[in-house]
Design an enzyme around this catalytic site. Structure first.
Site, PDB file in Angstrom:
ATOM      1  N   THR B 143      52.461  15.940  50.200  1.00  0.00           N
ATOM      2  CA  THR B 143      53.283  15.786  48.997  1.00  0.00           C
ATOM      3  C   THR B 143      52.602  14.898  47.960  1.00  0.00           C
ATOM      4  OG1 THR B 143      55.200  15.893  50.448  1.00  0.00           O
ATOM      5  CG2 THR B 143      55.579  15.085  48.223  1.00  0.00           C
ATOM      6  N   GLU B 144      52.469  15.426  46.727  1.00  0.00           N
ATOM      7  CA  GLU B 144      51.899  14.671  45.599  1.00  0.00           C
ATOM      8  C   GLU B 144      50.497  14.123  45.910  1.00  0.00           C
ATOM      9  OE1 GLU B 144      53.537  14.835  42.880  1.00  0.00           O
ATOM     10  OE2 GLU B 144      55.664  15.002  43.359  1.00  0.00           O
ATOM     11  N   LEU B 145      49.804  14.811  46.824  1.00  0.00           N
ATOM     12  CA  LEU B 145      48.466  14.398  47.269  1.00  0.00           C
ATOM     13  C   LEU B 145      48.453  12.965  47.812  1.00  0.00           C
ATOM     14  CD1 LEU B 145      46.012  16.074  44.709  1.00  0.00           C
ATOM     15  CD2 LEU B 145      47.024  17.002  46.789  1.00  0.00           C
ATOM     16  N   TRP B 298      48.450  11.503  43.454  1.00  0.00           N
ATOM     17  CA  TRP B 298      47.927  12.016  42.179  1.00  0.00           C
ATOM     18  C   TRP B 298      48.837  11.648  41.007  1.00  0.00           C
ATOM     19  CZ3 TRP B 298      47.973  18.190  41.875  1.00  0.00           C
ATOM     20  CH2 TRP B 298      49.288  18.662  41.894  1.00  0.00           C
TER      21      TRP B 298
END
Lengths: 445, 399
Positions: B143-145, B298
């Site tokens: 999730t979300e890097l 990220w």
């Protein structure tokens, strides 16, 4: 730059936001080095009000002389002997004065000043009072003109309608530009039941003025829509807040238990402030969170109605009425509060929520307030949305992290609203107005 | 050789409805709002972009390749509200030029709170991808890097992935280029692909910015930047939200023309090609070890967790959710566990972010709340109802 400023209230003689705003603004103007002559009606009861140390300065004992507060070196005060000093022409002011006197236990000495107005029926009293107020406004205008004749100034700045007849007279006599500052309109105070005389005075002042200052876009819209003043003529200058020095006063015994949460209403108990919405929300909150007390600090024309209403709702034991609070008592009540609620039906600005934030109290305000234009770290509801109001009150009482985050960010945000910025905006507006005037002059001549 | 690796992120949360403390019903999600947003984004982005990609794959006969990461919460909504999007993904899957990437089904922060729950969600996601598109993911993105050394180690232990994708943040690269493969300390098999954020953001954020000195961005210019990698890198990882096409950058900015034209321009140089992540890890070897002891993501300029766990409200809401895990799992009630998992979606916590609240920015995108405080209150009311259902013996049964 010399400013001839016309006001109706100044601490310690205040009934609400107007006096606080005038103090904050002039203090900041003083810091900017602007010279201000502040014309004020002499207060009715200054001999009794000396106990109030809300903001520090005290008025001179020699009534007709120019007064200089120590901290306001560039501000000169001139007072006019005036029988009444209250701007909002209703019975509530009589009530409040009597309450204040009860508070200071000086009622026996001053009974005569009120002529038993408590016993007069509300309608009659309010008419008489209003009538008196209008004549006071005209007395003030006549005296202010006399003072103006002896003063030298560049521009006139008048606060709210009570000073507008004076301002217009001084402007006509001196040929100096006029800025009127609207802290509230008749529509905010009276809903749709406006007093035509007051409305006419407001409109005349705004029309004659070179510039109109509104305390919010909410108020600017009313000024444009209801008073037909051009958009370009109205500038918005938000109020500021005095940052609060931490005081060491500790809450005294109040009859409120430690495990009880406290929700605070602080303001005049009058239609404009939405006290009945507060009570209805309280009723809903208590269904879910019975360990809650609702403190209503203030007085006003709806006080009796609201007391009766709380009894009728069956929550009489959960709602406490303190009467009008000042100084240390205000600090004390903020210290105890878990949440401050301002459910105003119509609030041109609303300095009180800023003061609550300044005292580290989280805030819930109605969207129908000017201050909601500048605050993001507060809870907002429509004043009529009782369920949403109750929902949010319960959440603040229940969830510590919500309280903490609101308090932290809200306090920071409130501190960014400074009177010095308001004063700078006024100063810019003066410059602009004077420049426009200078351009106009040759054509007229 | 310069390889271009495209990976597109697709996600929608199950947004909550207004849920006051006085609510009696235990349905939490805003059917209408979710349906409307899903259909709107499908029409503006998912459908036209899928058509464009499909045409490009067809045109380049196997030389143009892309990869997708689609969350379980979006797949569920697409099946319900816009099944035609699922059909176009079927078509894409059948080309053999498209890879589907694994992640947590609920776009959750479970890795940070419960490894057990994390594993279950990753498996659930791989299952639905295999069920819908006939391939089991071998590449993983969190999730979300969100990434640390530990994440890579955990993913390697799971045994089914040989590639992990994360952000090519400056502070983990420390002067090295993102255009190579790397590996994590103590990981033998799994290789890392790092997002080239500069070139990715040129498309995702700056494409239509008239104040940008490279505006207007033409595909030939971008292909030239790719050519420049030749000789000092193996692979350019262009990772971005799929909504870049048609939603963040509207159709009238020319973004679709840019996309349609780009493969041609890139493939004009015979040294360039396109690969999917799983092909890339078979083609290239890691050049170095990337050490990430602290969590990165990220998001925003900080590339950290502060957008989701930056204030007390967010921490308390997250802790509140994961505290229920044991009780919920003992109940073995499908409704209860599904509702609980939908509450784990990171968006709910993102809405509570007070960090950029005054500036008004990307945090407002599809945010259903007027303020972070309102979102917290709503979430906590739902969570409180869920807790009550846990206390009841049978939980919530379908009416």
């Amino acid at each position: 730059m010399r400013i001839f400023m016309l006001g109706w209230e100044f601490p310690p003689y205040i009934s609400g936001g107007l006096g606080t705003a005038c103090y904050g603004l002039t203090k900041a103007m003083n810091q900017l080095g602007l010279e201000v002559t502040f014309v004020l009606p002499k207060s009715l009861d200054d001999c009794h009000a000396s106990h109030v140390k809300l903001v520090g300065p005290s008025m001179p004992t020699d009534e007709h002389d120019a007064a200089r507060f120590e901290e306001l070196e560039n501000i000169t005060f001139r007072t006019i002997d005036s029988a009444l000093s209250n701007p909002y022409a209703t019975l509530e002011m009589c009530d409040r004065k009597i309450e204040e006197l009860i508070y200071t236990q000086k009622l026996s000495h001053t009974k005569s000043s009120f002529g038993g107005s408590m016993n007069v029926s509300k309608r009659k009293a309010s008419i008489d009072y209003g009538h008196n107020l209008i004549s006071e406004v005209h007395n003030y205008a006549a005296s202010a003109l006399e003072i103006a004749k002896r003063e030298d100034f560049d521009i006139i700045h008048a606060h709210d309608w009570m000073t507008f007849p004076a301002a217009v007279a001084v402007a006509a006599f001196s040929k100096k530009p006029l800025v009127v500052h609207v802290h509230s309109t008749e529509f905010d105070r009276s809903g749709e039941h406006v007093n035509q005389q007051i409305y006419d005075i407001e409109r005349m002042g705004m029309q004659v003025a070179n510039k109109v200052i509104a305390v919010s876009y909410l108020t600017k819209n009313i000024i444009m829509r209801r008073y037909s003043i051009a958009n370009s003529k109205v500038a918005v200058v938000y109020n500021g807040v005095e940052t609060n020095p931490q005081s060491n006063s500790t809450p005294q015994s109040t009859g409120i238990k430690k495990d009880e949460k406290i929700v605070l209403f602080l303001g005049r108990i009058t239609m404009q402030k939405g006290p009945e919405y507060f009570l209805q929300a309280a009723k809903k909150v208590l269904e879910v969170a019975p360990n809650t007390k609702f403190v209503m600090a203030g007085s006003g024309d709806m006080m009796h109605k609201i007391i009766e209403m709380s009894a009728a709702l069956g929550i009489g034991d959960k709602v406490l009425f303190t009467g009008f609070l000042r100084g240390k008592d205000v600090e004390r009540v903020y210290k105890m509060a878990d949440l401050y609620v301002m459910p105003s039906v119509s609030e041109p600005f609303g300095i009180a929520p800023l003061e609550a934030l300044n005292h580290d109290v989280p805030v819930l305000i109605s969207k129908q307030s000017g201050v909601s234009e500048v605050l993001t770290h507060v809870l907002k509801v429509d004043f009529w949305d009782i369920e949403s109001m109750a929902n949010k009150i319960i959440a603040v009482l229940r969830y510590q992290p919500l309280q903490m985050t609101l308090r932290k960010h809200g306090n920071f945000e409130a501190r960014k609203l400074k009177w010095i910025d308001a004063a700078r905006k006024c100063a810019k507006l003066y410059d602009k107005t004077l420049m426009q005037e200078a351009k106009m002059q040759p054509e007229i001549a | 050789m310069a390889t271009v690796c495209f990976y597109f992120q697709l996600h929608q949360p199950f947004r909550l409805r207004d849920y006051s403390v006085f609510e009696k019903r235990s349905d939490y999600f805003d059917e209408k709002k979710n349906r409307d947003i899903c259909r709107k984004v499908a029409n503006k982005c998912y459908l036209p972009t899928n058509r464009t990609i499909l045409k490009l794959i067809d045109k380049h006969r196997g030389k143009f390749k892309v990869s997708y990461s689609i969350t379980g919460t979006l797949l569920e909504q697409l099946e319900r509200y816009c099944p035609e999007v699922i059909s176009t993904f079927h078509a894409l899957a059948n080309t053999g030029c498209v890879e589907f990437i694994g992640e947590t089904y609920y776009h959750s922060l479970s890795f940070l709170y419960s490894r057990e729950e994390f594993k279950e969600q990753v498996k659930k996601h791989s299952d639905i991808i295999e069920h819908l598109f006939g391939q089991r993911p071998t590449t993983f993105r969190n999730t979300e890097l969100i990434y640390t050394n530990e994440l890579c180690q955990k993913v390697e232990q799971m045994g089914c992935f040989d590639c992990v994708i994360t952000e090519g943040a400056d502070r983990i690269l420390q002067g090295r280029s993102p255009n190579f493969l790397y590996r994590a300390p103590k990981c033998e098999r799994v290789k890392l692909l790092l997002k080239n954020y500069s070139l990715s953001d040129d498309i995702a954020f700056r494409f239509s910015n008239r104040g940008w000195q490279e505006y207007p961005l033409m595909s030939s210019k971008f292909a030239q930047w790719i050519n420049n990698i030749n000789g000092n890198g193996n692979i350019v990882n262009l990772f971005m939200d799929y909504e870049t096409f048609g939603e963040h950058q509207w159709a009238d900015t020319g973004i679709f023309e840019f996309l349609s034209d780009l493969p041609d321009k890139i493939l004009q140089n015979p040294d360039n090609n396109f690969l999917t992540p799983s092909e890339a890890v078979k083609t290239y070897e890691p050049v170095d070890v990337i050490d990430v002891p602290d969590v990165i993501s990220w998001a925003d300029t900080e590339r950290d967790l502060s957008a989701w766990i930056g204030n007390e409200m967010q921490s308390s809401a997250l802790q509140g959710v994961y505290k229920l895990e044991k009780t919920i799992k003992q109940k073995t009630n499908a409704h209860l566990i599904n509702d609980w998992r939908k509450l784990q979606t990171s968006d709910h916590f993102y809405y509570m972010c007070t960090k950029f609240f005054q500036d008004g920015d990307v945090h407002k995108y599809f945010n259903p709340y007027e303020s972070p405080y309102d979102s917290y209150i709503n979430f906590m009311n739902v969570l409180s109802d869920l807790k009550n259902r846990c206390k009841q013996n049978s939980g919530y049964e379908e009416k």
